[in-house]
Design an enzyme around this catalytic site. Structure first.
Site, mmCIF file in Angstrom:
data_model
loop_
_atom_site.group_PDB
_atom_site.id
_atom_site.type_symbol
_atom_site.label_atom_id
_atom_site.label_comp_id
_atom_site.label_asym_id
_atom_site.label_seq_id
_atom_site.Cartn_x
_atom_site.Cartn_y
_atom_site.Cartn_z
ATOM 1 N N HIS A 145 0.835 -1.200 0.000
ATOM 2 C CA HIS A 145 0.000 0.000 0.000
ATOM 3 C C HIS A 145 0.872 1.253 0.000
ATOM 4 O O HIS A 145 0.848 2.053 0.942
ATOM 5 C CB HIS A 145 -0.956 -0.008 1.195
ATOM 6 C CG HIS A 145 -2.022 -1.042 1.104
ATOM 7 N ND1 HIS A 145 -1.899 -2.294 1.678
ATOM 8 C CD2 HIS A 145 -3.232 -1.030 0.471
ATOM 9 C CE1 HIS A 145 -2.992 -3.008 1.435
ATOM 10 N NE2 HIS A 145 -3.813 -2.265 0.697
ATOM 11 N N HIS A 153 1.113 1.681 -5.575
ATOM 12 C CA HIS A 153 -0.271 1.194 -5.561
ATOM 13 C C HIS A 153 -1.243 2.348 -5.781
ATOM 14 O O HIS A 153 -2.209 2.230 -6.553
ATOM 15 C CB HIS A 153 -0.567 0.503 -4.233
ATOM 16 C CG HIS A 153 -2.013 0.178 -4.033
ATOM 17 N ND1 HIS A 153 -2.683 -0.754 -4.785
ATOM 18 C CD2 HIS A 153 -2.945 0.681 -3.162
ATOM 19 C CE1 HIS A 153 -3.944 -0.833 -4.396
ATOM 20 N NE2 HIS A 153 -4.125 0.041 -3.409
ATOM 21 N N HIS A 162 -6.604 7.276 -2.032
ATOM 22 C CA HIS A 162 -7.419 6.335 -1.266
ATOM 23 C C HIS A 162 -6.650 5.560 -0.198
ATOM 24 O O HIS A 162 -7.263 5.038 0.735
ATOM 25 C CB HIS A 162 -8.112 5.345 -2.212
ATOM 26 C CG HIS A 162 -7.240 4.217 -2.637
ATOM 27 N ND1 HIS A 162 -6.231 4.341 -3.580
ATOM 28 C CD2 HIS A 162 -7.205 2.914 -2.226
ATOM 29 C CE1 HIS A 162 -5.631 3.186 -3.741
ATOM 30 N NE2 HIS A 162 -6.191 2.294 -2.935
#
Length: 792
Positions: A531, A535, A569
């Site tokens: 993450h 990504h 996000h």
């Protein structure tokens, strides 16, 4: 008496001698004659005196257990209440009660009620005067002579006093024995040799009666006197006094009620002003302490008030503002600002802090516990002290000390009033401390934000470098199978800026703000195995491809929200999932109880937008700005896989019922959520070589979380246990089949040009299924070989 009188009988014979027995028998047989005779020939005063004596005698006989049977059977029986009320003509009781009630309404004090009552009784008993002695409130063994020379002015002053126990006056003996007494001067009684405290030349005959409440409390003594020309007091006079005291006790009761209600109302009004003043201004702890001391001083009428706060760490009491003095109007500034500090257990305040008990000391220097050093430091002379603890949640947080009451010593009423006041003080001090902590935390947060903003913001060199560039990338960024594995981090920034400009242009956006924003986003992705910035870029690129190939599906502001939501996000992702955050009681889990990481990602996005030069939405209108931020929040929260399943169920039902409405905002939000999940899982749609490399870093992050769970004494899931690598293929099969493929199938129904994503996912699913079957056979063969070896 043998012969009472002589009469002529009806036949004219010689007079018949009458005896007491004969007369008694005659009157008993003819009650009508007796009744008529009494009504016509006996005056009312004599009748009343007879009835009072009769009731007194019957009362004494009942007490001694004897009853006159002949009288009990007599027809001439009267109730004793008649003697007390119907035949009392010395005063009009109705008038007395009316006057007493009027007096109570105008001046409702206990002293006033007793004064009025004593005057009424003096009139009723034909006394020439009366004296009222009241029990001192501070010293219950002290009896004081109460005078009221000017009823209209309301002046009430004490002129004379005596001790009850061991006193030599009649009033003292009656007060200590609580028995009525009649006497005549000169008084030759060893119980009270000094007689009356009044002028004995005017007091020839005395009647002294104790005034006792129904609860047994002695209020005082009433002393009635008659001059040399008057008659002595008799039992009937004492009975009249007692009958009046019955009604007088009711007046005293309501006087007490009024006094208590008045005190309570005064205290409530005072507390209301305290609450309004204290709780409206808790910005400064010093200001609050000043107000608390000011109110405390006013409440108990003290010359000085000091508030010591408890330092629980050092077990000491301290005060930055030691005391306030003078009258309430002079409290504008503290008298001293040097801190005074001393250990708990030292001095009066220290002992109260240690024991939590109230101390009311009438003479400070006569008490060995008094700490004289405080007076030595301040140059003040302490006479009496009322010191009380201030509690919050059962713990002492401070001590309030009132010094030198203006009128005598501190009373029990002062203690009771301050006990209620201390509750509000505790709440105010507690909330002031909380406010101070919040204020300090806010300042620390601002400093931390400033530091983070400096370290997590992009460098000016990178900005200048990217500003000078305006070249198109030589890669197909709109390809669903595009891979960023071979692209460096700065090129990912370049590609992100290009995708943004390609979709939205620069007419409503500043390029410098866009560059700063994107560079700072990159910097705020942590260096975790999966993450990370790579990504975030991949998910943003997948959303770019969807929007680029389906330009009419989403509205412009929806496209903007989806693109920025995809980019941000996973900001500041820690490489652990929400479950781990909750189980380890992470600070993030304390802030966000649901969708913990996703809410943190959105908060980080807002934080970056608020930094100077980073607000890429500055040219949007207020309505557009609010709509975009709300939509970004929705998009980022949608990446929580726990929310995917209810979203999938709702959208599936709409499609099955052919009820999806493109004009329905709720339906469009469901589509946005599915699009966000599809982009978040885009690694499952990439070519096999990219898929394999991505799965490696995904599981490396899983295994790091599993290691952390093992270190905490917990058993991780199989997919997060690095000792169960063989289960990895089957885990991927389940993941692709249960989550990824259903997601892309839904997306394809509404976004037709997203088919490559579904096809890529299917291809990877088949490869993982083959590996899983091969791994299963291999494991079964190894297990069989081990079984054979064990048998040999």
């Amino acid at each position: 008496m043998n012969t009472l009188c002589g009469t002529q009988n009806s036949s004219g014979s010689a007079p018949e001698s009458l005896t007491e027995a004969a007369v008694t028998r005659y009157l008993q047989e003819r009650p009508e004659f007796l009744d008529q005779y009494l009504m016509e020939h006996v005056n009312l005063e004599t009748l009343e005196r007879w009835m009072i004596r009769r009731s007194q005698r019957d009362k004494m006989r009942q007490t001694n257990g004897t009853v006159d049977a002949s009288l009990a059977n007599s027809k001439i029986v009267r109730k004793t209440s008649l003697s007390r009320w119907k035949f009392c003509v010395h005063a009009d009781k109705r008038k007395m009660l009316t006057e007493l009630t009027a007096s109570m309404q105008s001046r409702p004090s206990k002293r006033r009620a007793l004064l009025e009552l004593s005057h009424c009784i003096a009139s009723a008993t034909n006394a020439d005067g009366c004296n009222l002695y009241l029990v001192n409130e501070a010293d219950v063994n002290l009896l004081e002579l109460c005078t009221d020379q000017n009823n209209d002015s309301g002046t009430e002053e004490t002129k004379w006093s005596t001790q009850m126990q061991g006193g030599s006056y009649l009033c003292a003996w009656v007060a200590s024995s609580r028995q009525s007494e009649r006497a005549s001067c000169p008084v030759n009684d060893e119980r009270f040799p000094n007689g009356t405290a009044a002028n004995q030349e005017e007091c020839q005959h005395l009647l002294c009666v104790p005034v006792v409440q129904s609860g047994g409390k002695l209020e005082g003594v009433m002393e009635f006197y008659r001059g040399p020309q008057g008659d002595p007091f008799y039992e009937e006079d004492e009975e009249i006094v007692n009958s009046y005291l019955v009604w007088g006790s009711i007046a005293l009761h309501y006087s007490d009620l009024y006094k208590n209600m008045h005190q309570q109302k005064t205290l409530n009004d005072f507390m209301l002003s305290v609450v309004k003043s204290i709780f409206q201004d808790m910005v400064s702890m010093d200001n609050l302490i000043m107000k608390v001391m000011n109110f405390a001083q006013t409440l108990v009428n003290a010359d000085r008030a000091s508030l010591f706060l408890l330092d629980s760490k050092s077990k000491s009491l301290y005060a930055r503002i030691f005391d306030v003095g003078g009258r309430a109007d002079d409290f504008d500034q503290p008298k001293g600002t040097e801190e005074i500090r001393f250990p708990v257990g030292t001095g009066i305040a220290g002992i109260v802090a240690q024991t939590g008990e109230v101390l009311n000391i009438p003479d400070a220097y006569a008490d060995a516990r008094f700490n004289r050093s405080v007076d030595q430091q301040t140059g003040y002379l302490t006479k009496n002290i009322l010191c009380m603890p201030i509690y919050i949640r059962g713990n002492v947080i401070g001590v309030m000390q009132m010094v030198n009451k203006y009128t005598g010593a501190f009373t029990k009423e002062d203690e009771e009033s301050f006990e209620m006041f201390a509750v509000y003080c505790g709440l105010a001090l507690h909330h002031a401390k909380l406010y101070d902590k919040i204020r300090r935390s806010e300042q620390k947060y601002k400093v931390a934000l400033e530091v983070l903003g400096y370290h997590n913001s992009c460098s000016e060199e990178d900005i200048l470098e990217l500003q000078s560039e305006d070249a198109c990338p030589d890669v197909a960024l709109d390809d669903f199978y595009f891979s960023s594995l071979e692209i460096n981090d700065l090129d990912k920034v370049r590609h992100t800026i290009f995708m943004f400009v390609d979709l939205f242009g620069l007419s409503r956006f500043e390029k410098e703000s866009l560059i700063r924003f994107t560079l700072t986003i990159k910097k705020n992705y942590r260096r975790v195995p999966y993450h990370n910035w790579s990504h975030g870029f991949s998910v943003c690129n997948a959303m770019y491809a969807i929007i680029k190939h389906n330009p009419v599906v989403f509205k412009p502001l929806e496209c903007l929200s989806l693109f920025i939501g995809a980019l941000c996000h996973d900001l500041d992702h820690r490489g652990k999932n929400n479950k781990f955050m909750l189980e380890t009681e992470s600070p993030l889990a304390a802030i966000y109880t649901t969708s913990t990481l996703e809410r943190h990602h959105f908060n980080q996005t807002i934080t970056i937008l608020q930094q100077e030069g980073h607000n890429i939405f500055s040219k949007l209108t207020s309505t557009e700005y609010k709509q975009v931020l709300s939509n970004i929040k929705h998009c980022i929260l949608a990446t929580d896989l726990a929310l995917f399943f209810p979203t999938k169920a709702k959208l599936t039902r709409l499609l099955e019922e052919d009820a999806f409405d493109w004009n329905n905002l709720e339906h469009r939000l469901l589509l946005e959520a599915i699009a966000m999940t599809a982009c978040d899982l885009c690694a499952s749609t990439k070519p096999w070589d990219v898929q394999v490399e991505t799965v490696k870093v995904i599981f490396e992050e899983f295994y790091e979380q599993g290691d952390a769970e093992k270190a905490a004494g917990k058993t991780p899931m199989a997919m997060m246990d690095r000792e169960k690598v063989s289960e990895q293929p089957m885990s991927q099969v389940g993941f692709l089949k249960g989550i990824c493929i259903p997601c892309y199938e839904l997306l394809l129904n509404l976004v037709p040009m997203s088919r490559p994503m579904l096809e890529g996912c299917y291809a990877n699913y088949e490869r993982w299924q083959q590996i899983a079957e091969s791994t299963k056979k291999k494991l079964e063969a190894e297990a069989k070989d081990k079984e054979l070896e064990a048998q040999q």
